[in-house]
Design a protein around this motif. Structure first.
Motif, PDB file in Angstrom:
ATOM      1  N   ASP A 189      19.720  37.235  48.606  1.00 28.69           N
ATOM      2  CA  ASP A 189      20.416  37.706  47.417  1.00 28.69           C
ATOM      3  C   ASP A 189      20.054  39.160  47.154  1.00 28.69           C
ATOM      4  O   ASP A 189      18.934  39.610  47.439  1.00 28.69           O
ATOM      5  CB  ASP A 189      20.026  36.853  46.205  1.00 28.69           C
ATOM      6  CG  ASP A 189      20.625  35.455  46.256  1.00 28.69           C
ATOM      7  OD1 ASP A 189      21.616  35.260  46.988  1.00 28.69           O
ATOM      8  OD2 ASP A 189      20.089  34.561  45.582  1.00 28.69           O
ATOM      9  N   TRP A 190      20.988  39.890  46.592  1.00 29.36           N
ATOM     10  CA  TRP A 190      20.744  41.288  46.274  1.00 29.36           C
ATOM     11  C   TRP A 190      19.912  41.420  45.000  1.00 29.36           C
ATOM     12  O   TRP A 190      19.979  40.554  44.122  1.00 29.36           O
ATOM     13  CB  TRP A 190      22.072  42.029  46.106  1.00 29.36           C
ATOM     14  CG  TRP A 190      22.902  42.043  47.352  1.00 29.36           C
ATOM     15  CD1 TRP A 190      24.033  41.335  47.597  1.00 29.36           C
ATOM     16  CD2 TRP A 190      22.651  42.804  48.531  1.00 29.36           C
ATOM     17  NE1 TRP A 190      24.513  41.597  48.857  1.00 29.36           N
ATOM     18  CE2 TRP A 190      23.684  42.500  49.457  1.00 29.36           C
ATOM     19  CE3 TRP A 190      21.654  43.709  48.912  1.00 29.36           C
ATOM     20  CZ2 TRP A 190      23.751  43.073  50.717  1.00 29.36           C
ATOM     21  CZ3 TRP A 190      21.723  44.288  50.174  1.00 29.36           C
ATOM     22  CH2 TRP A 190      22.749  43.973  51.066  1.00 29.36           C
ATOM     23  N   PRO A 191      19.123  42.477  44.883  1.00 30.45           N
ATOM     24  CA  PRO A 191      18.320  42.682  43.668  1.00 30.45           C
ATOM     25  C   PRO A 191      19.190  42.661  42.416  1.00 30.45           C
ATOM     26  O   PRO A 191      20.269  43.264  42.388  1.00 30.45           O
ATOM     27  CB  PRO A 191      17.713  44.083  43.889  1.00 30.45           C
ATOM     28  CG  PRO A 191      17.658  44.233  45.378  1.00 30.45           C
ATOM     29  CD  PRO A 191      18.869  43.520  45.899  1.00 30.45           C
ATOM     30  N   GLY A 192      18.720  41.940  41.419  1.00 31.90           N
ATOM     31  CA  GLY A 192      19.463  41.811  40.176  1.00 31.90           C
ATOM     32  C   GLY A 192      20.473  40.688  40.174  1.00 31.90           C
ATOM     33  O   GLY A 192      21.103  40.417  39.150  1.00 31.90           O
ATOM     34  N   HIS A 193      20.630  40.023  41.328  1.00 29.72           N
ATOM     35  CA  HIS A 193      21.615  38.930  41.422  1.00 29.72           C
ATOM     36  C   HIS A 193      21.000  37.735  42.151  1.00 29.72           C
ATOM     37  O   HIS A 193      21.663  37.056  42.926  1.00 29.72           O
ATOM     38  CB  HIS A 193      22.869  39.413  42.153  1.00 29.72           C
ATOM     39  CG  HIS A 193      23.560  40.545  41.478  1.00 29.72           C
ATOM     40  ND1 HIS A 193      24.483  40.367  40.472  1.00 29.72           N
ATOM     41  CD2 HIS A 193      23.420  41.893  41.629  1.00 29.72           C
ATOM     42  CE1 HIS A 193      24.908  41.541  40.051  1.00 29.72           C
ATOM     43  NE2 HIS A 193      24.280  42.488  40.739  1.00 29.72           N
ATOM     44  N   ARG A 194      19.753  37.482  41.894  1.00 33.44           N
ATOM     45  CA  ARG A 194      19.026  36.426  42.579  1.00 33.44           C
ATOM     46  C   ARG A 194      19.433  35.041  42.076  1.00 33.44           C
ATOM     47  O   ARG A 194      19.354  34.756  40.879  1.00 33.44           O
ATOM     48  CB  ARG A 194      17.512  36.623  42.400  1.00 33.44           C
ATOM     49  CG  ARG A 194      16.653  35.647  43.166  1.00 33.44           C
ATOM     50  CD  ARG A 194      15.169  35.928  42.925  1.00 33.44           C
ATOM     51  NE  ARG A 194      14.326  34.943  43.565  1.00 33.44           N
ATOM     52  CZ  ARG A 194      13.888  35.025  44.814  1.00 33.44           C
ATOM     53  NH1 ARG A 194      14.215  36.060  45.549  1.00 33.44           N
ATOM     54  NH2 ARG A 194      13.117  34.091  45.330  1.00 33.44           N
ATOM     55  N   LYS A 195      19.848  34.197  42.989  1.00 37.42           N
ATOM     56  CA  LYS A 195      20.213  32.823  42.674  1.00 37.42           C
ATOM     57  C   LYS A 195      19.426  31.813  43.499  1.00 37.42           C
ATOM     58  O   LYS A 195      19.225  30.679  43.067  1.00 37.42           O
ATOM     59  CB  LYS A 195      21.714  32.602  42.906  1.00 37.42           C
ATOM     60  CG  LYS A 195      22.626  33.392  41.977  1.00 37.42           C
ATOM     61  CD  LYS A 195      24.084  33.069  42.272  1.00 37.42           C
ATOM     62  CE  LYS A 195      25.023  33.850  41.366  1.00 37.42           C
ATOM     63  NZ  LYS A 195      26.459  33.551  41.672  1.00 37.42           N
ATOM     64  N   GLN A 196      19.003  32.208  44.679  1.00 36.49           N
ATOM     65  CA  GLN A 196      18.311  31.282  45.571  1.00 36.49           C
ATOM     66  C   GLN A 196      17.346  32.047  46.461  1.00 36.49           C
ATOM     67  O   GLN A 196      17.448  33.269  46.597  1.00 36.49           O
ATOM     68  CB  GLN A 196      19.309  30.533  46.462  1.00 36.49           C
ATOM     69  CG  GLN A 196      20.162  31.461  47.327  1.00 36.49           C
ATOM     70  CD  GLN A 196      21.169  30.728  48.185  1.00 36.49           C
ATOM     71  OE1 GLN A 196      20.796  29.871  48.984  1.00 36.49           O
ATOM     72  NE2 GLN A 196      22.445  31.043  48.013  1.00 36.49           N
TER      73      GLN A 196
END
Length: 553
Positions: free
Chosen positions: A79-86
């Protein structure tokens, strides 16, 4: 010379009901679920349409614990920084020797988060255990095999730290023939989330950019010092070139002088053919050799590449995957050293025109003594399905059977196992994971699962498999060439890392023998060392040949 006999190919195998319908002489079975491969790639996509999300993951066959059975490594994004889901990491599957695999990622010390792209595996310190290089968006990582079933991140210690980029394929090779494996890393373009640009098909909504929107980036060459560290010789070796947008790399000896050369597949830029000048430097001879551009003088979207003596004439040719409407390339080398693209004449060109190719590999699927060609395909943006006349996001792979007369025929739809089902294909590796003497397939998809296909011969053809270990040469014998002669002719194969796309196949060489029960002659040309010869070897064997002092058991 260690000798081990495998089962399949020694006699004609029993055929399952209906098997006789598989004309190619083999069939593929999807064993992903039964093998326990639960992997799913995470591209990190969240709607921003970042370029790396389109390129997908690589994979590798390797024997990390040296038990004689191939394990599987699957690279993952994040996941990209600031958009962490897993949380997503590499996945290492250990071969249980019964058709199943166990996830040992955590135990092996490889549960590392990174935006991984590709993988290259080799024993860079000659200690007898394969080490792993993972390329990434950001910092590449080098994992040293401790020999105890675990890996240690030695990136900083090895001198590879502090270099961030957008790295893709990589390979290990001994360019100066000092017995130590050096490292070549492809870099794509100059991109980061902070320097992303807006691209759009309709002028309103953001779409994935093509590489023309970004500046190129030089690939890297690292020389192995022999003390666990590497020296950056990119500039010194004359490899440095910021116009490149490299996605694939293959090892070859294009001028047959015994020194390893490199072919680099570039996306929308001319391909590179780096000739080894034997003094620590390279010269790009791609234009003179005829492989820089297409036949009509255009730079294509080179993705994956592989090299093989597919005509059994002792001269290696190249296969390169490209964008849709560009066709795959199939280069044959003429007597003057110049290559010509035989894709159309061979039947590969027209069959591949409507596909966007990534991973590709030569392998003898039916063990008839002729190298076949497999390629996986898939578009870069799922919205292409909305464009009139487009060829689709998920695309069927190719499996081109070599007829031994200069032509290839796509038999993907005939080999069963759901192999021809459209996929968003990216990485591809080949290897005999079940030790039955034929070569199996491992495929990754973008934002999707991995696939493991078991090859099941229906022809009764046989093989000879050779695993080389160098003593004076590097321990993996990378760069060695083996020539196997039967009454049907001579086949040649090089031990090599890299090739395909972001992926690595097994280092063991497989020679299909058809119905022959023995090999008349085997010649091993070691890098920079005297050749070695064996005679009258029987089919259905797995031989480990070490240096000049073979021991049979």
């Amino acid at each position: 010379m260690t000798r081990r006999t495998f089962l399949a190919g020694t006699t004609a195998p029993l055929l399952a009901p209906g098997a006789e319908q598989y004309g190619p002489g083999f069939r593929l079975t999807d064993v992903t679920a039964s093998a326990g491969l639960l992997f799913r790639h995470n591209s990190g996509a969240f709607g921003a349409k970042y370029l790396p999300e389109t390129l997908g993951p690589g994979c590798a066959f390797l024997d990390y614990d040296n038990d004689g059975w191939l394990d599987i490594l699957l690279v993952n994004g994040a996941d990209w920084p600031g958009h962490r889901k897993q949380r997503s990491t590499l996945t290492l599957y250990r071969n249980n020797r019964n058709g199943t695999f166990t996830d040992v990622t955590q135990k092996a010390g490889l549960a590392v988060e990174m935006y991984g792209m590709g993988v290259a595996v080799a024993d860079y310190d000659n200690d007898g255990f394969p080490d792993i290089l993972i390329t990434a968006v950001g910092q590449n990582r080098l994992f040293h095999n401790t020999g105890k079933g675990t890996f240690v991140d030695v990136t900083q210690k090895a001198g590879l730290g502090g270099r961030t980029g957008f790295s893709t394929s990589a390979l290990w090779f001994d360019y100066d023939r000092d017995g130590l494996l050096d490292l070549f890393v492809c870099n794509y373009v100059q991109w980061s989330p902070e320097h992303d640009v807006f691209c759009s098909v309709d002028g309103k909504n953001k779409s994935y950019c093509t590489p023309e929107a970004f500046h190129g980036s030089t690939s890297w060459l690292f020389r192995n010092r022999g003390n666990g560290t590497f020296e950056d010789v990119t500039a010194k070796s004359r490899i440095f070139d910021t116009t490149s947008k490299a996605l694939g790399v293959a090892l070859l000896d294009h001028d047959r002088d015994g020194w390893p050369d490199l072919f680099v597949a570039n996306d929308t830029q001319p391909n590179k053919l780096y000739k080894n000048l034997r003094n620590g430097t390279f010269e790009d001879v791609a234009v003179q050799a005829g492989v820089a551009f297409s036949e009509d003088g255009k730079a294509r979207a080179g993705m994956g590449v592989d090299v093989a003596d597919f005509d059994n004439n002792g001269v290696a040719g190249l296969a390169i995957t490209n964008f849709d409407d560009e066709m795959m390339a199939l280069y044959r080398q003429g007597r003057n050293g110049v290559y010509s693209d035989a894709a159309v004449k061979s039947g590969i060109g027209q069959a591949s025109r409507m596909r966007l190719g990534f991973g590709c590999a030569f392998f003898d699927a039916d063990l008839d003594g002729h190298a076949d060609l497999v390629a996986v395909n898939g578009h870069i943006d799922e919205t292409v399905r909305n464009i009139s006349g487009n060829h689709g996001y998920a695309q069927a792979p190719h499996l081109f059977r070599n007829d031994g007369k200069g032509a290839f025929h796509d038999v993907a739809a005939q080999v069963g196992g759901g192999f021809a089902t459209p996929k968003v294909g990216r990485g591809l590796a080949v290897g005999d994971f079940d030790n039955d003497g034929d070569v199996d397939l491992l495929i990754t998809t973008n934002q999707g699962p991995a696939y493991l296909y078991r090859n099941e011969l229906t022809s009764g053809n046989r093989s000879l498999r050779l695993r080389l270990q160098g003593t004076k040469s590097n321990r993996d014998a990378i760069g060695a060439v083996v020539r196997v002669t039967t009454p049907d002719g001579t086949q040649s194969r090089m031990v090599k890392t890299g090739s395909s796309y972001l992926s690595q196949s097994e280092l063991t060489l497989t020679f299909g023998l058809g119905r022959r029960d023995k090999v008349d002659r085997v010649v091993i040309e070691w890098p920079g060392n005297p050749a070695q010869e064996f005679r009258n070897l029987h089919a259905g064997q797995w031989l480990c040949v070490e240096g000049r002092n073979p021991v049979t058991r």
